[in-house]
Design a protein around this motif. Sequence first.
Motif, PDB file in Angstrom:
ATOM      1  N   PRO A 185      -2.028  -7.998  -2.377  1.00  0.00           N
ATOM      2  CA  PRO A 185      -1.446  -8.456  -1.103  1.00  0.00           C
ATOM      3  C   PRO A 185      -1.188  -7.316  -0.119  1.00  0.00           C
ATOM      4  O   PRO A 185      -0.675  -7.552   0.964  1.00  0.00           O
ATOM      5  CB  PRO A 185      -0.126  -9.100  -1.545  1.00  0.00           C
ATOM      6  N   ILE A 186      -1.550  -6.105  -0.491  1.00  0.00           N
ATOM      7  CA  ILE A 186      -1.312  -4.926   0.346  1.00  0.00           C
ATOM      8  C   ILE A 186      -2.645  -4.396   0.841  1.00  0.00           C
ATOM      9  O   ILE A 186      -3.594  -4.273   0.068  1.00  0.00           O
ATOM     10  CB  ILE A 186      -0.590  -3.825  -0.469  1.00  0.00           C
ATOM     11  N   LYS A 187      -2.703  -4.063   2.113  1.00  0.00           N
ATOM     12  CA  LYS A 187      -3.904  -3.417   2.672  1.00  0.00           C
ATOM     13  C   LYS A 187      -3.653  -1.914   2.629  1.00  0.00           C
ATOM     14  O   LYS A 187      -2.752  -1.409   3.290  1.00  0.00           O
ATOM     15  CB  LYS A 187      -4.161  -3.882   4.100  1.00  0.00           C
ATOM     16  N   TYR A 188      -4.432  -1.221   1.836  1.00  0.00           N
ATOM     17  CA  TYR A 188      -4.256   0.217   1.678  1.00  0.00           C
ATOM     18  C   TYR A 188      -4.987   0.963   2.787  1.00  0.00           C
ATOM     19  O   TYR A 188      -6.117   0.608   3.138  1.00  0.00           O
ATOM     20  CB  TYR A 188      -4.771   0.669   0.307  1.00  0.00           C
ATOM     21  N   PRO A 189      -4.366   2.011   3.330  1.00  0.00           N
ATOM     22  CA  PRO A 189      -5.017   2.775   4.393  1.00  0.00           C
ATOM     23  C   PRO A 189      -6.222   3.567   3.868  1.00  0.00           C
ATOM     24  O   PRO A 189      -6.314   3.857   2.671  1.00  0.00           O
ATOM     25  CB  PRO A 189      -3.913   3.726   4.887  1.00  0.00           C
ATOM     26  N   ASP A 190      -7.134   3.907   4.782  1.00  0.00           N
ATOM     27  CA  ASP A 190      -8.342   4.637   4.403  1.00  0.00           C
ATOM     28  C   ASP A 190      -8.035   5.937   3.669  1.00  0.00           C
ATOM     29  O   ASP A 190      -8.780   6.343   2.789  1.00  0.00           O
ATOM     30  CB  ASP A 190      -9.201   4.925   5.635  1.00  0.00           C
ATOM     31  N   LYS A 191      -6.940   6.604   4.019  1.00  0.00           N
ATOM     32  CA  LYS A 191      -6.592   7.869   3.364  1.00  0.00           C
ATOM     33  C   LYS A 191      -6.405   7.677   1.856  1.00  0.00           C
ATOM     34  O   LYS A 191      -6.792   8.531   1.060  1.00  0.00           O
ATOM     35  CB  LYS A 191      -5.330   8.476   3.972  1.00  0.00           C
ATOM     36  N   VAL A 192      -5.852   6.559   1.462  1.00  0.00           N
ATOM     37  CA  VAL A 192      -5.666   6.280   0.033  1.00  0.00           C
ATOM     38  C   VAL A 192      -7.022   6.274  -0.663  1.00  0.00           C
ATOM     39  O   VAL A 192      -7.193   6.864  -1.734  1.00  0.00           O
ATOM     40  CB  VAL A 192      -4.938   4.931  -0.173  1.00  0.00           C
ATOM     41  N   TYR A 193      -7.993   5.647  -0.047  1.00  0.00           N
ATOM     42  CA  TYR A 193      -9.327   5.577  -0.642  1.00  0.00           C
ATOM     43  C   TYR A 193     -10.021   6.940  -0.629  1.00  0.00           C
ATOM     44  O   TYR A 193     -10.690   7.305  -1.597  1.00  0.00           O
ATOM     45  CB  TYR A 193     -10.174   4.521   0.073  1.00  0.00           C
ATOM     46  N   ARG A 194      -9.850   7.689   0.435  1.00  0.00           N
ATOM     47  CA  ARG A 194     -10.440   9.040   0.480  1.00  0.00           C
ATOM     48  C   ARG A 194      -9.843   9.925  -0.611  1.00  0.00           C
ATOM     49  O   ARG A 194     -10.546  10.717  -1.228  1.00  0.00           O
ATOM     50  CB  ARG A 194     -10.243   9.665   1.854  1.00  0.00           C
ATOM     51  N   ASP A 195      -8.548   9.766  -0.857  1.00  0.00           N
ATOM     52  CA  ASP A 195      -7.902  10.525  -1.934  1.00  0.00           C
ATOM     53  C   ASP A 195      -8.529  10.205  -3.285  1.00  0.00           C
ATOM     54  O   ASP A 195      -8.636  11.082  -4.149  1.00  0.00           O
ATOM     55  CB  ASP A 195      -6.400  10.232  -1.993  1.00  0.00           C
ATOM     56  N   CYS A 196      -8.963   8.972  -3.475  1.00  0.00           N
ATOM     57  CA  CYS A 196      -9.591   8.572  -4.739  1.00  0.00           C
ATOM     58  C   CYS A 196     -10.869   9.365  -5.000  1.00  0.00           C
ATOM     59  O   CYS A 196     -11.202   9.650  -6.149  1.00  0.00           O
ATOM     60  CB  CYS A 196      -9.920   7.087  -4.737  1.00  0.00           C
ATOM     61  N   LEU A 197     -11.587   9.705  -3.946  1.00  0.00           N
ATOM     62  CA  LEU A 197     -12.822  10.478  -4.116  1.00  0.00           C
ATOM     63  C   LEU A 197     -12.543  11.862  -4.676  1.00  0.00           C
ATOM     64  O   LEU A 197     -13.352  12.417  -5.418  1.00  0.00           O
ATOM     65  CB  LEU A 197     -13.573  10.609  -2.786  1.00  0.00           C
ATOM     66  N   ILE A 198     -11.381  12.421  -4.339  1.00  0.00           N
ATOM     67  CA  ILE A 198     -11.015  13.746  -4.851  1.00  0.00           C
ATOM     68  C   ILE A 198     -10.888  13.692  -6.368  1.00  0.00           C
ATOM     69  O   ILE A 198     -11.230  14.637  -7.068  1.00  0.00           O
ATOM     70  CB  ILE A 198      -9.684  14.227  -4.214  1.00  0.00           C
ATOM     71  N   PHE A 199     -10.404  12.581  -6.886  1.00  0.00           N
ATOM     72  CA  PHE A 199     -10.186  12.424  -8.323  1.00  0.00           C
ATOM     73  C   PHE A 199     -11.157  11.404  -8.890  1.00  0.00           C
ATOM     74  O   PHE A 199     -10.787  10.531  -9.670  1.00  0.00           O
ATOM     75  CB  PHE A 199      -8.726  12.003  -8.576  1.00  0.00           C
ATOM     76  N   SER A 200     -12.421  11.526  -8.484  1.00  0.00           N
ATOM     77  CA  SER A 200     -13.415  10.497  -8.815  1.00  0.00           C
ATOM     78  C   SER A 200     -13.691  10.393 -10.307  1.00  0.00           C
ATOM     79  O   SER A 200     -14.138   9.342 -10.774  1.00  0.00           O
ATOM     80  CB  SER A 200     -14.713  10.747  -8.052  1.00  0.00           C
ATOM     81  N   ASP A 201     -13.417  11.435 -11.082  1.00  0.00           N
ATOM     82  CA  ASP A 201     -13.651  11.315 -12.517  1.00  0.00           C
ATOM     83  C   ASP A 201     -12.564  10.467 -13.195  1.00  0.00           C
ATOM     84  O   ASP A 201     -12.782   9.926 -14.269  1.00  0.00           O
ATOM     85  CB  ASP A 201     -13.763  12.686 -13.176  1.00  0.00           C
ATOM     86  N   LEU A 202     -11.406  10.332 -12.552  1.00  0.00           N
ATOM     87  CA  LEU A 202     -10.322   9.511 -13.090  1.00  0.00           C
ATOM     88  C   LEU A 202     -10.323   8.107 -12.489  1.00  0.00           C
ATOM     89  O   LEU A 202      -9.854   7.161 -13.103  1.00  0.00           O
ATOM     90  CB  LEU A 202      -8.972  10.179 -12.830  1.00  0.00           C
ATOM     91  N   THR A 203     -10.812   7.982 -11.260  1.00  0.00           N
ATOM     92  CA  THR A 203     -10.945   6.680 -10.611  1.00  0.00           C
ATOM     93  C   THR A 203     -12.255   6.076 -11.091  1.00  0.00           C
ATOM     94  O   THR A 203     -13.301   6.699 -10.973  1.00  0.00           O
ATOM     95  CB  THR A 203     -10.916   6.837  -9.081  1.00  0.00           C
ATOM     96  N   GLN A 204     -12.180   4.877 -11.651  1.00  0.00           N
ATOM     97  CA  GLN A 204     -13.346   4.263 -12.282  1.00  0.00           C
ATOM     98  C   GLN A 204     -13.579   2.855 -11.761  1.00  0.00           C
ATOM     99  O   GLN A 204     -12.623   2.135 -11.457  1.00  0.00           O
ATOM    100  CB  GLN A 204     -13.116   4.163 -13.801  1.00  0.00           C
ATOM    101  N   GLY A 205     -14.839   2.466 -11.699  1.00  0.00           N
ATOM    102  CA  GLY A 205     -15.197   1.102 -11.361  1.00  0.00           C
ATOM    103  C   GLY A 205     -15.849   0.433 -12.553  1.00  0.00           C
ATOM    104  O   GLY A 205     -16.576   1.078 -13.311  1.00  0.00           O
ATOM    105  N   ALA A 206     -15.589  -0.861 -12.728  1.00  0.00           N
ATOM    106  CA  ALA A 206     -16.205  -1.652 -13.792  1.00  0.00           C
ATOM    107  C   ALA A 206     -17.208  -2.603 -13.140  1.00  0.00           C
ATOM    108  O   ALA A 206     -16.846  -3.362 -12.245  1.00  0.00           O
ATOM    109  CB  ALA A 206     -15.143  -2.432 -14.554  1.00  0.00           C
TER     110      ALA A 206
END
Length: 167
Positions: A34-55
């Motif tokens: 129910p929350i719209k996350y700002p683009d910065k949150v998603y860009r931060d995920c790229l920094i830690f891409s080995d820990l952020t995973q997609g199924a």
Amino acid sequence: MLEASGKYVLPITFHSFNEKILEQLKILNCAIFPIKYPDKVYRDCLIFSDLTQGAFCNDVLVGAIAVRLERQPGGKVQLYIITLGVLAAYRNYGVGTRLLERTLRKAVEDPNIEEAVLHVQTNNEEAIRFYGKFGFEVSQTIPGYYKKNRLDPPDAHILTKALQNSS
């Protein structure tokens, strides 16, 4: 795919995030949370891409865990779980469990990451039970945490799990 136990297992593949997958994560999170996350949150995920995973099931993103690392006072590092979500049709097949386990396993390999932390709405009993199965415990409750997002109730629990032995 049918396991020997007779339980159906989805053919899931896991991938770290890149720019292309990041756009899919935004769409997935809009459908789940129910929350719209700002683009910065998603860009931060790229920094830690080995820990952020997609199924992925048949090349479709059906679930994801998005995280960032946060340095704490005293130099301690915590793994902050921003989101962990699975599309409703793909729940109860172990997708969320596998996403969380993969990320926690990778985090434990880094001796600097001492704990995993996340916020969860106080009435989200399903999520609290889910994380509890992995050793997360309520460490604090923050009244009004989700007030700006107009969620009801606006209160959040902080769930915490130690990842390293404090020796």
